[in-house]
Design a protein around this motif. Structure first.
Motif, short mmCIF file in Angstrom:
data_model
loop_
_atom_site.label_atom_id
_atom_site.label_comp_id
_atom_site.label_asym_id
_atom_site.label_seq_id
_atom_site.Cartn_x
_atom_site.Cartn_y
_atom_site.Cartn_z
N SER A 135 5.11 5.02 -4.89
CA SER A 135 5.88 4.40 -5.98
C SER A 135 7.25 3.89 -5.52
CB SER A 135 6.05 5.36 -7.15
OG SER A 135 4.80 5.73 -7.68
N SER A 177 2.13 1.70 -3.46
CA SER A 177 1.08 2.24 -4.33
C SER A 177 0.94 3.75 -4.16
CB SER A 177 -0.26 1.56 -4.03
OG SER A 177 -0.20 0.18 -4.34
N ASN A 217 0.84 -1.20 0.00
CA ASN A 217 0.00 0.00 0.00
C ASN A 217 0.87 1.25 0.00
OD1 ASN A 217 -2.37 -1.46 0.00
ND2 ASN A 217 -2.63 -1.40 2.22
#
Length: 340
Positions: free
Chosen positions: A73, A70, A67
């Motif tokens: 990056s 995400s 997470n």
């Protein structure tokens, strides 16, 4: 019926309704044997449950890491070292925030995270926790604790951790800087940088909590300390000091080898004690940087739970080949491993 026959009948009834001493002892022996057989089975079942819970904690860390990736990056840094503009005399390594601290908002650990200010160093110039971070640093986080290891507080100012992220093989004398692993000081690793394959690369594992004030030289809970770095085998073998004042795993917010980092220089649950050193040169950017050879350790029988970069969890045997164990820690070593 005569008096004699009545007396004999009464005696017969009394004997038929009780137990002899021999019979009682036999029953007790049987019960004891059954308990002796059942207790190990009950303890094994409880440990299996604890090990599963421990594995689930690591799995939650894997989900949080993905997470985080995400959102930004990249994976979180294993530790932080940088200059604070308003405090130029504070060594950069005193920031020292761990990957666990960075991952906290992705673990429903928002109460502790909201009580922390990661824009400030964890430590001030006098090695006290910065005032804004005193409350958050003390929080005990269940997800960071393995139920097989007691979950006790080790330091008045911090909540402990049973989990650490790997810097790699321990090359470079146990440096935490720009290593061959995935998470290290100021790392900015992306999943695509792990060319060895995310299913073949470990990023985190277990760490036994230390014991404050312990005196016995037990490699499971203590570590050798040297006032130099990089580390050498000879220097660690001759280390005059064993440190129990700052027990291993005493702080989940602290991203140094004693706490939020480990590497694969030694085998998991090695009989060789971990070794920690400190770099005393280089000025403010590097002075007091902790170096270390600290391996994964657990209270489970015969191995440790470990988190792969793809978010899955494996159980790694204590008898794993050292070369293979080190290969599991590199992000782009080019090694070919059997499926973990």
């Amino acid at each position: 019926m005569s008096v004699r026959s009545i007396t004999w009948s009464n005696r017969h009834v009394i004997r038929g309704g009780g137990f002899t001493l021999v019979e009682l002892l036999v029953v007790i022996a049987i019960i004891g044997a059954l308990v002796g057989l059942l207790l190990p089975a009950v303890q094994a079942a409880r440990e299996a449950s604890r090990r599963m819970s421990c594995s689930n904690n690591l799995r939650q860390l894997g989900i949080a890491a993905h997470n985080y990736h995400s959102a930004y990056s990249l994976l979180p840094p294993g530790s932080v070292a940088k200059q604070h503009p308003s405090s130029p005399t504070v060594p950069w390594t005193f920031y020292r925030w761990s990957a666990l601290a960075s991952l906290s908002p992705h673990l429903e650990n928002t109460a502790a995270y909201n009580a922390l200010d990661l824009t400030l160093p964890l430590y001030s110039a006098n090695l006290a926790v910065t005032a804004q971070n005193v409350e958050g640093s003390r929080v005990m986080v269940p997800t960071f604790l393995c139920p097989s290891d007691g979950a006790q507080r080790l330091h008045d100012s911090f909540g402990p951790t049973n989990y650490a992220f790997t810097t790699g093989t321990g090359a470079g004398g146990g440096t935490p800087l720009d290593t061959d692993g995935t998470l290290y000081v100021n790392s900015k690793t992306r999943l695509e940088d792990i060319t060895d394959g995310t299913s073949q690369t470990l990023i985190a594992s277990e760490s036994i909590l230390g014991q404050a004030g312990a005196q016995a030289r037990d490699p499971r809970v203590g570590y050798r300390f040297v006032f130099s770095a990089p580390l050498t085998d000879a220097g660690c073998n001759l280390a005059p000091t064993w440190n129990y004042s700052d027990p291993r795993g005493f702080s989940w917010v602290n991203g140094e080898y004693r706490n939020g980092l480990y590497n694969h220089y030694y085998l998991p649950n090695s009989q060789t004690a971990d070794c920690i050193g400190v770099f005393l040169g280089g000025g403010f950017p590097t002075i007091y940087t902790p170096f270390g050879w600290k391996t994964a350790r657990s209270r489970h029988a015969a191995g440790v739970n470990a988190l792969r970069a793809d978010g899955s969890v494996a159980f790694i045997s204590d008898r794993v080949d050292l070369e293979a164990w080190r290969a599991m820690a590199t992000r782009r070593g080019g090694e070919i491993l059997a499926p973990l």
